[in-house]
Design an enzyme around this catalytic site. Sequence first.
Site, PDB file in Angstrom:
ATOM      1  N   GLY A 238      12.742   6.045   8.654  1.00 21.52           N
ATOM      2  CA  GLY A 238      12.585   5.757   7.161  1.00 21.52           C
ATOM      3  C   GLY A 238      11.956   4.739   6.857  1.00 21.52           C
ATOM      4  O   GLY A 238      11.105   4.128   7.869  1.00 21.52           O
TER       5      GLY A 238
ATOM      6  N   LYS B 201      -3.342   0.030  13.605  1.00 22.62           N
ATOM      7  CA  LYS B 201      -1.963  -0.161  12.857  1.00 22.62           C
ATOM      8  C   LYS B 201      -1.434   1.483  12.566  1.00 22.62           C
ATOM      9  O   LYS B 201      -0.385   1.590  12.967  1.00 22.62           O
ATOM     10  CB  LYS B 201      -2.339  -0.759  11.613  1.00 22.62           C
ATOM     11  CG  LYS B 201      -0.992  -1.050  10.841  1.00 22.62           C
ATOM     12  CD  LYS B 201       0.272  -1.530  11.390  1.00 22.62           C
ATOM     13  CE  LYS B 201       1.278  -1.448  10.536  1.00 22.62           C
ATOM     14  NZ  LYS B 201       2.464  -1.972  11.275  1.00 22.62           N
TER      15      LYS B 201
ATOM     16  N   LYS C 125       5.055   6.791   5.341  1.00 21.83           N
ATOM     17  CA  LYS C 125       3.898   6.793   4.653  1.00 21.83           C
ATOM     18  C   LYS C 125       2.589   6.685   5.304  1.00 21.83           C
ATOM     19  O   LYS C 125       1.656   7.180   5.092  1.00 21.83           O
ATOM     20  CB  LYS C 125       3.913   5.588   3.320  1.00 21.83           C
ATOM     21  CG  LYS C 125       3.746   4.396   3.885  1.00 21.83           C
ATOM     22  CD  LYS C 125       2.700   3.187   3.253  1.00 21.83           C
ATOM     23  CE  LYS C 125       2.871   2.004   3.630  1.00 21.83           C
ATOM     24  NZ  LYS C 125       1.922   1.188   3.749  1.00 21.83           N
TER      25      LYS C 125
ATOM     26  N   ASN D 126       2.120   3.539  14.189  1.00 17.33           N
ATOM     27  CA  ASN D 126       3.187   3.956  13.615  1.00 17.33           C
ATOM     28  C   ASN D 126       3.206   5.515  13.799  1.00 17.33           C
ATOM     29  O   ASN D 126       4.240   5.933  13.621  1.00 17.33           O
ATOM     30  CB  ASN D 126       3.060   3.658  12.101  1.00 17.33           C
ATOM     31  CG  ASN D 126       3.509   1.834  11.718  1.00 17.33           C
ATOM     32  OD1 ASN D 126       4.074   1.888  12.463  1.00 17.33           O
ATOM     33  ND2 ASN D 126       3.450   1.712  10.477  1.00 17.33           N
TER      34      ASN D 126
ATOM     35  N   THR E 239      -1.400  -2.693   5.460  1.00 15.28           N
ATOM     36  CA  THR E 239      -1.685  -1.592   6.279  1.00 15.28           C
ATOM     37  C   THR E 239      -2.733  -0.649   5.507  1.00 15.28           C
ATOM     38  O   THR E 239      -2.199  -0.332   4.285  1.00 15.28           O
ATOM     39  CB  THR E 239      -0.348  -0.677   6.561  1.00 15.28           C
ATOM     40  OG1 THR E 239       0.350  -1.595   7.319  1.00 15.28           O
ATOM     41  CG2 THR E 239      -0.835   0.767   7.511  1.00 15.28           C
TER      42      THR E 239
ATOM     43  N   THR F 164       0.954  -1.273   0.054  1.00 16.93           N
ATOM     44  CA  THR F 164       0.022   0.024   0.105  1.00 16.93           C
ATOM     45  C   THR F 164       0.864   1.264  -0.014  1.00 16.93           C
ATOM     46  O   THR F 164       1.089   1.687   1.076  1.00 16.93           O
ATOM     47  CB  THR F 164      -0.921  -0.016   1.367  1.00 16.93           C
ATOM     48  OG1 THR F 164       0.113  -0.488   2.350  1.00 16.93           O
ATOM     49  CG2 THR F 164      -1.886  -1.086   1.187  1.00 16.93           C
TER      50      THR F 164
ATOM     51  N   CYS G 198       7.154   1.887   5.839  1.00 21.98           N
ATOM     52  CA  CYS G 198       5.985   2.086   6.735  1.00 21.98           C
ATOM     53  C   CYS G 198       5.776   3.637   7.477  1.00 21.98           C
ATOM     54  O   CYS G 198       4.751   4.193   7.299  1.00 21.98           O
ATOM     55  CB  CYS G 198       5.866   0.964   7.734  1.00 21.98           C
ATOM     56  SG  CYS G 198       5.843  -0.577   6.971  1.00 21.98           S
TER      57      CYS G 198
ATOM     58  N   LEU H 215      13.500   5.883  21.302  1.00 20.72           N
ATOM     59  CA  LEU H 215      13.540   7.448  21.953  1.00 20.72           C
ATOM     60  C   LEU H 215      15.090   7.750  21.883  1.00 20.72           C
ATOM     61  O   LEU H 215      15.607   8.121  22.766  1.00 20.72           O
ATOM     62  CB  LEU H 215      13.077   7.301  23.499  1.00 20.72           C
ATOM     63  CG  LEU H 215      12.584   8.529  24.128  1.00 20.72           C
ATOM     64  CD1 LEU H 215      11.681   9.450  23.419  1.00 20.72           C
ATOM     65  CD2 LEU H 215      12.289   8.476  25.751  1.00 20.72           C
TER      66      LEU H 215
HETATM   67  P1  NAD Z   1       6.323  -5.370  -0.893  1.00 15.74           P
HETATM   68  O1  NAD Z   1       6.277  -4.235  -1.648  1.00 15.74           O
HETATM   69  O2  NAD Z   1       7.437  -5.984  -0.331  1.00 15.74           O
HETATM   70  O3  NAD Z   1       5.287  -6.538  -0.992  1.00 15.74           O
HETATM   71  C1  NAD Z   1       4.138  -6.450  -1.717  1.00 15.74           C
HETATM   72  C2  NAD Z   1       3.996  -7.873  -2.921  1.00 15.74           C
HETATM   73  O4  NAD Z   1       2.639  -7.875  -3.265  1.00 15.74           O
HETATM   74  C3  NAD Z   1       4.951  -7.695  -3.928  1.00 15.74           C
HETATM   75  O5  NAD Z   1       5.639  -8.672  -4.209  1.00 15.74           O
HETATM   76  C4  NAD Z   1       3.933  -7.427  -5.159  1.00 15.74           C
HETATM   77  O6  NAD Z   1       4.258  -7.978  -6.434  1.00 15.74           O
HETATM   78  C5  NAD Z   1       2.635  -8.083  -4.550  1.00 15.74           C
HETATM   79  N1  NAD Z   1       1.576  -7.815  -5.064  1.00 15.74           N
HETATM   80  C6  NAD Z   1       1.128  -6.541  -5.411  1.00 15.74           C
HETATM   81  N2  NAD Z   1      -0.276  -6.502  -6.045  1.00 15.74           N
HETATM   82  C7  NAD Z   1      -0.742  -7.828  -6.104  1.00 15.74           C
HETATM   83  C8  NAD Z   1      -1.789  -8.490  -6.647  1.00 15.74           C
HETATM   84  N3  NAD Z   1      -2.919  -7.954  -7.014  1.00 15.74           N
HETATM   85  N4  NAD Z   1      -1.614  -9.948  -6.555  1.00 15.74           N
HETATM   86  C9  NAD Z   1      -0.611 -10.537  -6.020  1.00 15.74           C
HETATM   87  N5  NAD Z   1       0.439 -10.046  -5.643  1.00 15.74           N
HETATM   88  C10 NAD Z   1       0.392  -8.402  -5.645  1.00 15.74           C
HETATM   89  O7  NAD Z   1       5.197  -5.059   0.650  1.00 15.74           O
HETATM   90  P2  NAD Z   1       5.554  -5.277   2.064  1.00 15.74           P
HETATM   91  O8  NAD Z   1       6.520  -4.507   2.901  1.00 15.74           O
HETATM   92  O9  NAD Z   1       5.323  -6.950   2.252  1.00 15.74           O
HETATM   93  O10 NAD Z   1       4.182  -4.771   2.824  1.00 15.74           O
HETATM   94  C11 NAD Z   1       2.860  -5.204   2.643  1.00 15.74           C
HETATM   95  C12 NAD Z   1       2.031  -4.612   3.420  1.00 15.74           C
HETATM   96  O11 NAD Z   1       2.051  -4.658   4.869  1.00 15.74           O
HETATM   97  C13 NAD Z   1       1.840  -3.068   3.313  1.00 15.74           C
HETATM   98  O12 NAD Z   1       0.699  -2.561   3.403  1.00 15.74           O
HETATM   99  C14 NAD Z   1       2.796  -2.462   4.393  1.00 15.74           C
HETATM  100  O13 NAD Z   1       2.606  -1.014   4.690  1.00 15.74           O
HETATM  101  C15 NAD Z   1       2.412  -3.319   5.476  1.00 15.74           C
HETATM  102  N6  NAD Z   1       3.252  -3.715   6.310  1.00 15.74           N
HETATM  103  C16 NAD Z   1       4.983  -3.712   5.964  1.00 15.74           C
HETATM  104  C17 NAD Z   1       5.858  -3.952   6.892  1.00 15.74           C
HETATM  105  C18 NAD Z   1       7.223  -4.185   6.652  1.00 15.74           C
HETATM  106  O14 NAD Z   1       8.063  -4.042   7.419  1.00 15.74           O
HETATM  107  N7  NAD Z   1       7.859  -4.162   5.370  1.00 15.74           N
HETATM  108  C19 NAD Z   1       5.419  -4.267   8.397  1.00 15.74           C
HETATM  109  C20 NAD Z   1       4.133  -4.026   8.696  1.00 15.74           C
HETATM  110  C21 NAD Z   1       3.215  -3.899   7.624  1.00 15.74           C
END
Ligand code: NAD
Length: 445
Positions: A263, A210, A269, A214, A127, A92, A266, A256
């Site tokens: 950065g 969530k 944004k 953050n 998220t 997202t 997450c 803290l």
């Molecule tokens: P990412 O960008 O690493 O991975 C997303 C994956 O989804 C990609 O591989 C992409 O190709 C795939 N994708 C997108 N659209 C698709 C679809 N329609 N069908 C199938 N696959 C599809 O993202 P992430 O870091 O894993 O984050 C995922 C979500 O979790 C986000 O909303 C993020 O904010 C949240 N989040 C991330 C973290 C983190 O530390 N990275 C922690 C908690 C929450």
Amino acid sequence: MNEAVPVRIAVIGTGRVGLVAGACLADWGHHVSCADRDPERIARLRAGTSAFFEPGLAELVANGVAGGRLRFSASTADAVRDAEMVIICVGTPPAANGGLDLGDVLDASREVARSLTRPATIVLKSTVLVGTAAIVARTLAETNPIGERCDVVSMPEFLREGSAIEDFRSPARLIVGLEGGRGGELIGRVFHRIQAPIHVTGRHEAELIKQLANCFLGVKVSFANSVADACERVGANVAEILRGVGADPRIGSGYLSPGLGFGGSCLPKDIAGFINFADQVGADPRLFVAALGVNERRPVDVRNDLASCLGDLKGRMVAILGLSFKPLTDTIVEAPALALVRQLLAAGAHVRVYDPAATARVREVFSSDIEYAESAQDCVAGADAFVIATEWPEFAELDLSSLRRQMKGDVVVDGRGVFGREQLERAGFRVARPHPAAAAPKLAN
Ligand code: NAD
């Protein structure tokens, strides 16, 4: 919670959250099919390699595949067929209007809806903005009559890159947002290994928890940096001050520490997303606007601190240790180190960088505009100043006196508090920090 009856699970998205979730759930004995719309990503996973670095993940994935409980597919339909639970973990990213871009979540929901062959529990782990789970439920119902019989649960993920597996297995709490209590039983079966307290809420509340967690972390980091900015001007020991402040259990010591700021994909944004939401509903977003503003200012402040020590940055060599937004990951999205590189280049400095995992990604951004070193020592050798921008554990092992001897200059910015100020000064470094204003009082000893 019910003891281990394996559940057939489809995970949509094999990014940092989806792959960790899929591998951990398979490790708990469930049958997991992971789908991603990126065929190259799936081909790499099938070949036993991943698109990113996360400690312990490659082994966990390999075990799941070898045990026949984890598989990968480039087709959502293939993964979702016969699944009892579908977990949506797609990205997202920030939207142009400052909110979150929910396009991938909505695409994934439509693809899941078209692929359903039986009612399933749909879990939204991405998220999202408040109200998204309801939109997903509507999309399912409008796309496929089976979709109407699906429960949609909002279950945000709180894992941190670098400790993602441990965080997934042992979170501080599980947030489970249900509509009319539906879907809870299967969630209990799938996540029965998790010992954490479970907060069952409404879906809207889960979505907001969530985003707001953050937001709070970002506000805390910016609080620490604002405190540092003021206290350093009078020569006070900021680390000691914040330790004392954080020792109050109402405040807590996590997040803290002063430094280059936050950065990653997450915090920035999600805070921007909440500002956008507050704007839309006519609420006051100023606290969060300020947190982002303080954060964006940090790399500029560090450039200014370096300039005030070195005189002019033009032609000076500044070494930067650590590029990823935090240690033990290769993510450079919104990494403060990259903002600092841009500041230094704009001021005419030469920049040499080193990172244990993220150099290849940074090379794609800066190409030949900067130099890339193979080790921390090589990075710092001959430099006028060096900055620790990410607290990789190996940097704490550096021999400061030997680094100092190899450098041309003597200026350091420990942007992550890896070493104490006294330790750096004992090794012969000048620690760059804000110039006290002429009128600022000095603390009497
Ligand atoms: P990412 O960008 O690493 O991975 C997303 C994956 O989804 C990609 O591989 C992409 O190709 C795939 N994708 C997108 N659209 C698709 C679809 N329609 N069908 C199938 N696959 C599809 O993202 P992430 O870091 O894993 O984050 C995922 C979500 O979790 C986000 O909303 C993020 O904010 C949240 N989040 C991330 C973290 C983190 O530390 N990275 C922690 C908690 C929450």
